[in-house]
Motif scaffolding. Structure first.
Motif, PDB file in Angstrom:
ATOM      1  N   ARG A 315     -15.880  13.163  -0.421  1.00 17.33           N
ATOM      2  CA  ARG A 315     -14.785  12.199  -0.352  1.00 17.33           C
ATOM      3  C   ARG A 315     -14.684  11.371  -1.620  1.00 17.33           C
ATOM      4  O   ARG A 315     -15.616  11.283  -2.402  1.00 17.33           O
ATOM      5  N   PHE A 318     -15.611   5.022  -1.876  1.00 14.01           N
ATOM      6  CA  PHE A 318     -15.209   4.086  -0.832  1.00 14.01           C
ATOM      7  C   PHE A 318     -14.592   2.827  -1.442  1.00 14.01           C
ATOM      8  O   PHE A 318     -15.046   2.335  -2.466  1.00 14.01           O
ATOM      9  N   ALA A 517      -7.105   8.666   3.455  1.00  9.24           N
ATOM     10  CA  ALA A 517      -8.178   9.308   4.211  1.00  9.24           C
ATOM     11  C   ALA A 517      -7.678  10.530   4.954  1.00  9.24           C
ATOM     12  O   ALA A 517      -8.367  11.549   5.011  1.00  9.24           O
ATOM     13  N   ASN A 518      -6.488  10.456   5.519  1.00  4.69           N
ATOM     14  CA  ASN A 518      -6.086  11.528   6.413  1.00  4.69           C
ATOM     15  C   ASN A 518      -4.615  11.408   6.766  1.00  4.69           C
ATOM     16  O   ASN A 518      -4.229  10.617   7.614  1.00  4.69           O
TER      17      ASN A 518
ATOM     18  N   LEU C 105     -10.998  10.886  11.774  1.00 10.18           N
ATOM     19  CA  LEU C 105     -11.047   9.435  11.629  1.00 10.18           C
ATOM     20  C   LEU C 105     -10.659   9.070  10.200  1.00 10.18           C
ATOM     21  O   LEU C 105     -10.709   9.902   9.300  1.00 10.18           O
ATOM     22  N   PHE C 106     -10.264   7.821  10.014  1.00  4.74           N
ATOM     23  CA  PHE C 106     -10.016   7.340   8.654  1.00  4.74           C
ATOM     24  C   PHE C 106     -11.381   6.997   8.058  1.00  4.74           C
ATOM     25  O   PHE C 106     -11.890   5.894   8.241  1.00  4.74           O
ATOM     26  N   GLU C 107     -11.962   7.950   7.347  1.00  7.22           N
ATOM     27  CA  GLU C 107     -13.342   7.782   6.896  1.00  7.22           C
ATOM     28  C   GLU C 107     -13.474   6.675   5.848  1.00  7.22           C
ATOM     29  O   GLU C 107     -14.562   6.224   5.550  1.00  7.22           O
ATOM     30  N   ASP C 108     -12.349   6.282   5.247  1.00  5.08           N
ATOM     31  CA  ASP C 108     -12.408   5.251   4.216  1.00  5.08           C
ATOM     32  C   ASP C 108     -12.220   3.853   4.786  1.00  5.08           C
ATOM     33  O   ASP C 108     -12.183   2.879   4.039  1.00  5.08           O
TER      34      ASP C 108
END
Lengths: 663, 236, 284
Positions: A315, A318, A517-518, C105-108
């Motif tokens: 990813r 953060f 994120a998605n 899920l929104f991992e961030d």
């Protein structure tokens, strides 16, 4: 008409180079899933090394630490030089794969693009250090005497080059079609797991393809050098038309890539001739052509890169929720104000440059850190604001309080326009679009003397507000730079930083991160993904525009050189190095922009000024591999060892949970 | 009979948490062994760990008598372990022939021999594999796995998305392959009775734990046990 | 073949005109494969409805089509309004939402932020307020309530990646619930949960339904589906093969066959199949 034919055929020379670079890009992508933005820079290095061998018989090595040059005792004959240069190319490809890109195989797209850009910056800087910035013209490699064709005289070397390109494309096609290795490469690009389960090592496949790609790039570089004199920037930026050609070939078809490359080169040549007859054609059309090809291929024809069936993906770094903001804000402001007063001259100027740099980095924090989109054109937005500011204040006579925000709005609108392709494409595709846009805007607008005053540049009045002189000073002697200007910049930086901090804590910021994120899940949570993307592009460009306006005030007079592609790339380098996902990262990034305090300090004390680009390129590669959160993230982790690394490096995990068979 | 696949105390999972707990399992040469259990039981995880694609959290995996290295999963394949994953991992842009060619190694069966096992593929050799029907794709995945002449073959959810009649036709081929090529087969399958029908032995997993093992006949007998595993205690 | 008639000789049929969701002849195909074939069904408001079927039967594709993730033919009505041409977020705004098998899920974002994103419904101009006054979380009480309900209060500031699978599943469900949607589509919410957690989940779903939120639950785990659902649809190879209350589904021979393959004793099953099939000719 015959004239046009001559120009078209003559354009086959550059076209052949675009085509071979494009072929190399396609090879590298097929073999490893990485887009090598440094393909042009690699071609240049091999070509210059080849030239040096023939001139003096010295082999110039591109690695720091190794001896710079190995003498062969006298100029090398063509075959020796040619062979050695190709060998060097293969070694370079191999090394780059193993040291730079292999560690990033499962990294997020951003890290791959960043490392690729870092490598491009570093290699170009290395070439400039080793060979200088001057144009080089080589002893010709191919026979150049003209031959008659279709009733016109055409230089023979152009035709030979065109023919060689076609042969190369055919050979690659056959290689990938009929050999086990070629088939395996195609297979692994589509489904890496399948290839591994059949006993193929993705590493070996990738490494060999990288070597092939570099050799082809080197070949192109050597041949081109024999036709026209070239400087490092031209070589490096030949990647843009090459990317356009590769996109037309969908990063897959060698034939289409080669044809598109040839046609772009020929088209550019024809445009040059056309401009003699049609005087209203915009001057930048020639350099803008590749961008038009990219846009048409990517956005209109929907030819994005084929997705690779990779084993897993890591990813992006953060984006921390900011804490203790009042404390940091007050402390930071205090330090900055004191620093402005106690420094003077060059150091104070560097401090101000850093503050402006921090604002520009903030725009990347919003766009990349929050939304996860990549832009290689951030200085283009800044430039749009700068030139708009000049027009608003000098030509229309608008006061500062109106002209400056309005110019940032202009940048925001340009950002929205560039953001439209982002609705269709993302990741590395978007990086390609923005790179093309940066080159095109520079060619069409920034270099057009009608809009921007050409080399002389556009003048910017000294800013005043409510009777106070906020200008940087310097005209007619006096204090330079003035503290008042520093405080003005600091105020804007503070406001921008607080706005971005607030954004991260707010509903809108959460939506940006959710989209990053998605996108699928975001839509299910009632988020209008299209709107959020456009909004973010507009906002980020607005912030970049603020930085551009301040930069204009700082310089008093701006020209296209301040907002070129390489400035955008080195800004991205600073932002990533500082920390792409946090406001503190942007502040650190500001410190290390070119001309910022870190560099001025390093140069004063260590005298490393000339290595600035090389260092930032290398640092960028290391950041991408070792510390995706940048310097500020590394410091944060260091200060708070209890905090778990929120971005654990997973290898192969998440594979084959088999959950998405039908979804 | 020597074991071609052996796991001892194998635990595996994702992100550090185990989905599979301490599994002891063995597949001998020429033997067909079923690995059964409801979804989420850890069957696919077991196969991934044996392949070396998923590093085990604990325990040992041996393939053909040698320990498996999770850092180089492709070495396993060269050594003689074939794995047909749940998604089949076909190369859709390549033709049937190219897919099989990539699987071929010296010592493996000839192209013609493979076509004999899967006659339906024989007249589609020049077609891109993405255009095949589901059943044909599964046949191609099997043929490609066999092309390297493996000593051990793992097949994950062969029946996924296939009509039962196709599965009923394919499973006997698997049995035949095991016999004729002396391959040890580990079969993950949701059609329990079909699978046991061609197996020598079977293991039943539930939530990562081994809850039953035995010969196919024994497991067929204890239908109760199986249905309990699949439909819940209330079911029967 | 019409599966419409076969779906519901049961109460929800009678309640057709007041169905919350009405699906007619929904078909999804990609490539040569038809993943969902002419599925028609109604979901009554306030109920817990399940859909079961073997792996690869097309259950997830069905949900994808309902939400608009995948192009589909057929008609979908939600709250009496056609939604099959709307984009995903428009459908979500009408009160339809889902969870994902792979959680997504929104991992961030932290656990709390995952829920906040789903709870909030900001307007376009919110951004201008956001850069000045960020912390205007009007839905905070609802977020707190759900964090409590699924037992995640202590984890609210953690990133999802640091949670156990069961807790991640809980975030996914809570995130869907906090939006106060009218219809929740849950894709395998029981996956990876242990027995106790599943019982908790089952109870939670019943409570939510009692509060008026309708639930559509996909799972192949009978432990969860049987005790939770009022009504169950069975999907195999993209087609509805059975529908009815849990008791009937459990003893339906076609369902048993779909799960276990052809039984050791073919004739017995075939007979049972005929026996079950005959009376409700429209039942199949």
């Amino acid at each position: 008409m015959g004239d046009y034919l001559v120009f078209a055929l003559a354009g086959m020379g550059t076209g052949a180079v675009y085509a071979s670079l494009g072929l190399g890009v396609v090879l590298g992508y097929k073999g490893s899933g990485i887009i090598n933005f440094a393909q042009g820079a690699m071609a240049m290095y091999v070509a210059f090394a080849f030239d040096q061998l023939r001139r003096t018989g010295e082999l110039i090595l591109p690695v720091i630490g190794l001896p710079t040059r190995i003498g062969l005792g006298g100029p090398a004959p063509f075959p020796v030089a040619f062979f050695l240069a190709l060998l060097l190319a293969a070694l370079l490809g191999l090394m780059v794969y193993f040291f730079v890109f292999r560690p990033l195989r499962y990294a997020p797209t951003l890290a791959k693009v960043v490392a690729s850009i870092g490598f491009m910056i570093a290699l170009q800087a290395m070439v400039v250090l080793r060979f200088g910035t001057a144009n080089r013209s080589f002893a010709p490699v191919l026979a150049a005497e003209p031959i008659e064709m279709l009733g016109v005289q055409v230089p023979r070397d152009r035709l030979t080059l065109g023919l060689l390109t076609v042969l190369m494309a055919v050979a690659l096609w056959a290689f990938f079609r009929f050999t086990r290795f070629g088939t395996a490469t195609r297979a692994a690009a589509e489904n890496e797991k399948g290839a591994v389960l059949l006993g193929f090592s993705p590493d070996v496949l990738a490494a060999v393809n990288w070597m092939l790609a570099t050799v082809i790039a080197g070949l192109a570089g050597m041949l081109l050098g024999g036709i026209t004199a070239l400087d490092p920037v031209t070589y490096t930026l030949a990647i843009v038309p090459a990317l356009g050609a590769a996109l037309v070939g969908r990063f897959n078809s060698f034939g289409a890539t080669a044809a598109a490359g040839l046609l772009i080169g020929m088209g550019q040549s024809v445009i040059t001739r056309l401009q003699l007859d049609v005087d209203w054609l915009p001057t930048g059309l020639r350099d803008g052509l590749p961008f038009l090809v990219i846009i048409v291929a990517l956005v209109v024809a929907g030819r994005s890169l084929p997705m690779r069936g990779e084993l897993s993906q890591e990813r992006l770094p953060f984006a921390n929720r900011p804490k203790d903001i009042p404390l940091y804000a007050v402390a930071g402001l205090g330090v900055a104000v004191v620093a402005l007063y106690i420094t003077e001259g060059g150091l104070r100027l560097a401090l101000i440059t850093s503050m402006i740099g921090a604002i520009l980095c903030l725009s990347l924090v919003v766009l990349t850190g929050f939304l996860g989109q990549i832009s290689l054109a951030q200085m283009t937005f800044a430039g749009a604001a700068g030139f708009a500011l000049s027009a608003f204040s000098m030509q229309m006579g608008l006061p500062l309080v109106v002209a400056a925000p309005l110019s940032a709005v202009v940048a925001g609108v340009l950002g929205l326009l560039v953001g439209i392709p982002a609705l269709r494409v993302r990741g590395v595709n978007l990086a390609v679009v923005t790179l093309g846009a940066a080159v095109a805007v520079e060619a069409f607008i920034f270099r057009n003397p009608d809009y921007t005053g050409g080399f002389e540049g556009a003048r910017i009045p000294s800013p005043t507000f409510a009777g106070f002189n906020l200008g940087i000073g310097g005209q007619g002697g006096g204090d330079f730079p003035r503290v008042a200007f520093g405080l003005f910049v600091l105020t804007i930086l503070t406001l921008a930083a607080l706005a971005v901090v607030n954004l991260r804590k707010s509903a809108t910021g959460r939506r940006m991160l959710a989209v990053r994120a998605n996108e699928r899940a975001a839509a299910a949570a009632r988020i209008n993904v299209t709107w959020i993307k456009l909004l973010t592009f507009g906002l980020a460009s607005f912030i970049a525009g603020l930085g551009g306006a301040l930069l204009a005030f700082r310089q008093g007079q701006i020209s296209f050189e301040s907002f070129g592609v390489f400035v955008s790339l080195s800004l991205l380098a600073a932002a990533v190095l500082g920390g792409i996902s946090s406001v503190s990262g942007a502040i650190v990034g500001g410190g290390i922009v070119s001309g910022g305090i870190a560099f001025v300090a390093l140069d004063r004390w260590l005298g490393v000024g000339q290595y600035q680009l090389l260092i930032s390129g290398l640092a960028l590669i290391f950041t991408a591999i070792l510390s995706p959160q940048g310097i500020s993230g590394a410091v944060r982790d260091g200060l708070d060892p209890a905090a778990e690394n929120p971005n654990p490096r997973k290898r192969l995990a998440g594979l084959g949970s088999g959950e998405r068979i039908l979804s | 009979m020597s074991a071609v696949i052996r796991t001892t105390g194998l635990s595996a999972g994702y992100g550090g948490s185990a989905v599979l707990h301490k599994l002891d399992l063995e597949v001998g040469a020429g033997e067909v062994v079923s690995l059964l259990g409801p979804n989420g039981a850890g069957k696919t995880t077991t196969l991934l760990a044996i392949s070396g694609i998923l590093p085990p959290l604990a325990g040992k995996v041996e393939v053909l008598g040698e320990p498996v290295s999770a850092s180089e999963p492709h070495v396993n394949a060269r050594r003689g372990l074939a794995h047909v994953p749940e998604d089949r991992a076909l190369f859709f842009s390549l033709t049937v022939r190219e897919n099989i060619r990539l699987g071929q190694r010296s010592g493996g069966p000839s192209f013609e021999q493979l076509m004999e096992y899967f006659p339906a593929l024989a007249n589609r050799v020049s077609q891109r594999s993405g255009l095949l029907s589901g059943g044909e794709q599964q046949m191609l995945a099997l043929a490609r796995a066999l092309a390297g002449g493996p000593r051990a073959l793992m097949i994950d959810e062969m029946s996924l998305g296939l009509a039962p009649v196709i599965v009923e036709n394919l499973l006997p081929v698997v049995r035949r392959i095991a016999r004729e090529q002396a391959v040890g087969v580990l079969l993950v399958e949701q059609h329990v009775h079909l699978a046991l029908g061609i197996s020598d032995r079977g293991y039943v997993l539930r939530q990562g734990e081994l809850i039953a093992e035995g010969t196919a006949a024994e497991l067929q007998e204890s239908r109760q046990l199986l249905e309990a595993g699949y439909l819940g205690e209330l079911a029967v | 073949m019409s599966t419409t008639a076969g779906v519901s000789p049961d109460p929800s049929r009678a309640a057709d005109h007041e169905a919350l969701l009405a699906v007619r002849d929904l078909t999804v195909s990609y490539g040569g494969l038809t993943a969902v074939k002419r599925v028609s069904l109604d979901i009554a408001p306030g109920s817990v409805v399940g859909m079961i079927g073997p792996n690869g039967a097309g259950k997830t594709t069905f949900i994808d089509a309902l939400m608009g993730y995948t192009p589909a033919q057929g008609r979908i009505e939600f709250l009496g309004q056609r939604i099959d041409q709307l984009s995903v977020h428009r459908r979500a705004m009408l009160g339809l939402t889902r969870t994902f098998q792979s959680l997504e899920l929104f991992e961030d974002l932290t656990v709390r932020e995952n829920l906040q994103v789903s709870a909030e419904d900001p307007k376009w101009w919110t951004i201008f307020l956001d850069v000045i006054i960020p912390n205007r979380d009007v839905r905070a009480p609802r977020v707190d309530e759900l964090l409590d309900a699924v037992g995640l209060k202590n984890y609210e500031d953690m990133l999802p990646a640091h949670l156990s699978h069961g807790d991640r599943q809980a975030v996914s469900i809570a995130r869907a619930m906090v939006s106060d949607a009218r219809l929740l589509l849950l894709d395998e919410p029981g996956a990876g949960l242990d027995r106790n957690e599943k019982e908790g989940l089952s109870q939670l779903l019943r409570e939510v339904a009692a509060d008026g939120t309708t639930i559509f639950l996909i799972d192949h785990d009978m432990d969860l589906v049987m005790p939770t659902c009022d009504h169950i649809f069975v999907l195999e190879f993209g087609e509805l093969i059975a529908s009815g209350p849990p008791d009937r589904i459990r003893s339906d021979p076609r369902v048993i066959e779909a799960y276990l393959g052809t039984s050791g004793d073919n004739t017995e099953v075939a007979a049972a199949e005929r026996a079950a099939g005959e009376p409700g000719g429209e039942d199949r």
